[in-house]
Design an enzyme around this catalytic site. Structure first.
Site, PDB file in Angstrom:
ATOM      1  N   HIS A  64       0.813  -1.214   0.000  1.00  0.00           N
ATOM      2  CA  HIS A  64       0.000   0.000   0.000  1.00  0.00           C
ATOM      3  C   HIS A  64       0.852   1.272   0.000  1.00  0.00           C
ATOM      4  CE1 HIS A  64       0.351  -0.078   4.533  1.00  0.00           C
ATOM      5  NE2 HIS A  64       0.385   1.227   4.350  1.00  0.00           N
ATOM      6  N   ASP A 106       0.121  -7.530   1.454  1.00  0.00           N
ATOM      7  CA  ASP A 106       0.629  -6.161   1.618  1.00  0.00           C
ATOM      8  C   ASP A 106       2.160  -6.126   1.628  1.00  0.00           C
ATOM      9  OD1 ASP A 106       0.270  -3.448   1.717  1.00  0.00           O
ATOM     10  OD2 ASP A 106       0.015  -3.352   3.888  1.00  0.00           O
ATOM     11  N   SER A 163       4.607   2.591   7.972  1.00  0.00           N
ATOM     12  CA  SER A 163       4.242   1.468   7.112  1.00  0.00           C
ATOM     13  C   SER A 163       5.402   1.044   6.226  1.00  0.00           C
ATOM     14  CB  SER A 163       3.052   1.855   6.227  1.00  0.00           C
ATOM     15  OG  SER A 163       1.883   1.992   6.978  1.00  0.00           O
TER      16      SER A 163
END
Length: 378
Positions: free
Chosen positions: A117, A147, A222
Site C-alpha cells: 500500500h 501487503d 508502514s
C-alpha cells in the site's frame, strides 16, 4: 611650586586609571595588587557531584545500530487524470498526490522490502537512506493480499538488515519499530510482542498471521521493519488499530514476507492457492437455530467454521466439499475460524493434494482437494 606638584599627581592618577581600564576587561590583577574577586553563583543543589558517566550498553541501542542504517524513507508521487480538469477548467488535467512510507534494504545491490500500500499506484518512487543518499526506485512487484512489495534501486554495497525467524517470536520479547512516522525520519519506538498469529487483526479471512505489538506506530511507519533485541527483522509494520488510551500495531511476519518477496523476484508476482468456498463462523446458538429451521444441515452445537457455499467447478467442488460441512482440520492442523482455514490452504501448494477433514451429518470424512492458483486482479 604648588602647580607642578598638583599636575604631577594628576598625571599619576591618570596613568593608573588607564591601566585599570585596560585590565578590567580581562579581570587581570595589577602587579602587587590582589585580583578582582569572582561573584559567587547561586547554589541550586546540595547533592553530591555526579560521577563521571561510563559508556553503557543497551540492547535497544545495539539493535538499532545494527538495523538502522538499512531503514529507508520511501516518497511516492501518484498521478491521476482529473475528469473535470482541462477544458472544464476545474483544476489541472493531471493531479499529483504525494505519499510517504518506510522500507528496509535486504540486499546490498539495492533490493528492499516495504508494504504494497506504500507504493500502490505510484508513478515515481524515491528512496532515501539515513546517510542522506537518495535513489530512484522501481517497484518490481506488489502483493495486495499480504501487503508486501519489493522495490529495486540501482546501487551497490548498501547496508542491509539481517532477517530473523518470525516462527521463533514469543509474546513478551522486545519489539522495536524503526521508520519515518509523520515525516520524522529515523524514529525509533519500542515495546514488546503482545501476541502472535493474530488472524483477526484487520478482519476475518486474512492471509497473514500478524504479529501484534504495543510499540508506537504511526502513518509513515508502514513498510518499516519490526526488529528484535538482536537487531534482526522479524516483521514489516503494516497496520494499526486505535484504542482509548493506546494503540495496537500489527506486523507481517518476516517469514511470510520472505516467501512472497522470493516469488516476486522470481516471476514478478506472488502466487496464492485457493479452493473456492465461502465460510461462516459457527456458534452453539447458531447451530441450534439452523438445526431447528432446516433439515438440510445437522450441525453439532459447537464453535467452529462451516461451509455455506461451494463455487461451481472449483477445487473444493471437485474435491467433494459441500455446504453444511463443518471443517475441523486443514492438512494436519486443527482450525477454529475462517482465517485459520485460509492460512491452512495458503500453506499448501497449487496443484498439490491437500487433506481437509470435515464433519458431515455426524460422520467424519477426509477429503482430498488440489488448490488452484487464485486469479490475479487486472
Amino acid at each position: 611650586m604648588v602647580q607642578p606638584r598638583f599636575l604631577s599627581r594628576l598625571s599619576l592618577l591618570a596613568a593608573t586609571a588607564g591601566l585599570l581600564t585596560s585590565c578590567t576587561g580581562t579581570r587581570l590583577a595589577l602587579p602587587g595588587l590582589p585580583g578582582l574577586p569572582k561573584p559567587e553563583q547561586p547554589r541550586i543543589s546540595d547533592a553530591a557531584p555526579a560521577p563521571t558517566l561510563q559508556p553503557s550498553s543497551s540492547v535497544i541501542v545495539d539493535a538499532v545500530e545494527k538495523a538502522g542504517p538499512a531503514v529507508v524513507r520511501i516518497d511516492t508521487v501518484k498521478r491521476t487524470v482529473n475528469p473535470l480538469g482541462g477544458i472544464f477548467g476545474r483544476g489541472p488535467a493531471i493531479q499529483q498526490q504525494q505519499g510517504q512510507g518506510s522500507g528496509f534494504i535486504t540486499r546490498s545491490d539495492g533490493v528492499l522490502l516495504t508494504n504494497a500500500h506504500v507504493v500502490e499506484g505510484a508513478s515515481e518512487v524515491s528512496v532515501t537512506l539515513p546517510d542522506g543518499r537518495s535513489f530512484t526506485g522501481k517497484v518490481l512487484g506488489a502483493d495486495p493480499l499480504t501487503d508486501v512489495a519489493v522495490v529495486k534501486v540501482v546501487a551497490s554495497k548498501l547496508p542491509v538488515a539481517t532477517l530473523g525467524d518470525s516462527n521463533k517470536v514469543r509474546p513478551g520479547e522486545w519489539a522495536i519499530a524503526i521508520g519515518n512516522p509523520l515525516g520524522l525520519d529515523n524514529t525509533v519506538t519500542a515495546g514488546i510482542i503482545s501476541a502472535i498469529q493474530r488472524t483477526n487483526a484487520v478482519g476475518e479471512g486474512q492471509r497473514v498471521p500478524y504479529i501484534q505489538t504495543d510499540a508506537a506506530v504511526n502513518p509513515g511507519n508502514s513498510g518499516g521493519p519490526l526488529i528484535n533485541d538482536r537487531g534482526q527483522v522479524i516483521g514489516i509494520n503494516t497496520a494499526i488499530r486505535q484504542a482509548p488510551g493506546a494503540g495496537l500495531s500489527f506486523a507481517i511476519p518476516i517469514n511470510t514476507a520472505r516467501q512472497i518477496a522470493a516469488q516476486i523476484l522470481e516471476r514478478g508476482y506472488a502466487s496464492h492457492p485457493y479452493i473456492g468456498v465461502r465460510l461462516q463462523a459457527l456458534t452453539p446458538q447458531l447451530a441450534k437455530e439452523i438445526n431447528a429451521t432446516t433439515s438440510e444441515c445437522r450441525l453439532p452445537e459447537v464453535n467452529g467454521v462451516v461451509v455455506v457455499e461451494v463455487m461451481a467447478n472449483s477445487p473444493a467442488a471437485r474435491g467433494g466439499l459441500k455446504p453444511c460441512d463443518l471443517i475441523e482440520k486443514v492438512g494436519d492442523k486443527a482450525v477454529r475460524n475462517a482465517s485459520e482455514v485460509q492460512l491452512g490452504v495458503d500453506r499448501g501448494k497449487v496443484g498439490d493434494p491437500l487433506t481437509i477433514t470435515v464433519l458431515r451429518n455426524g460422520s467424519r470424512q477426509n477429503l482430498t482437494v488440489r488448490p488452484a492458483e487464485l486469479p490475479r486482479e487486472g
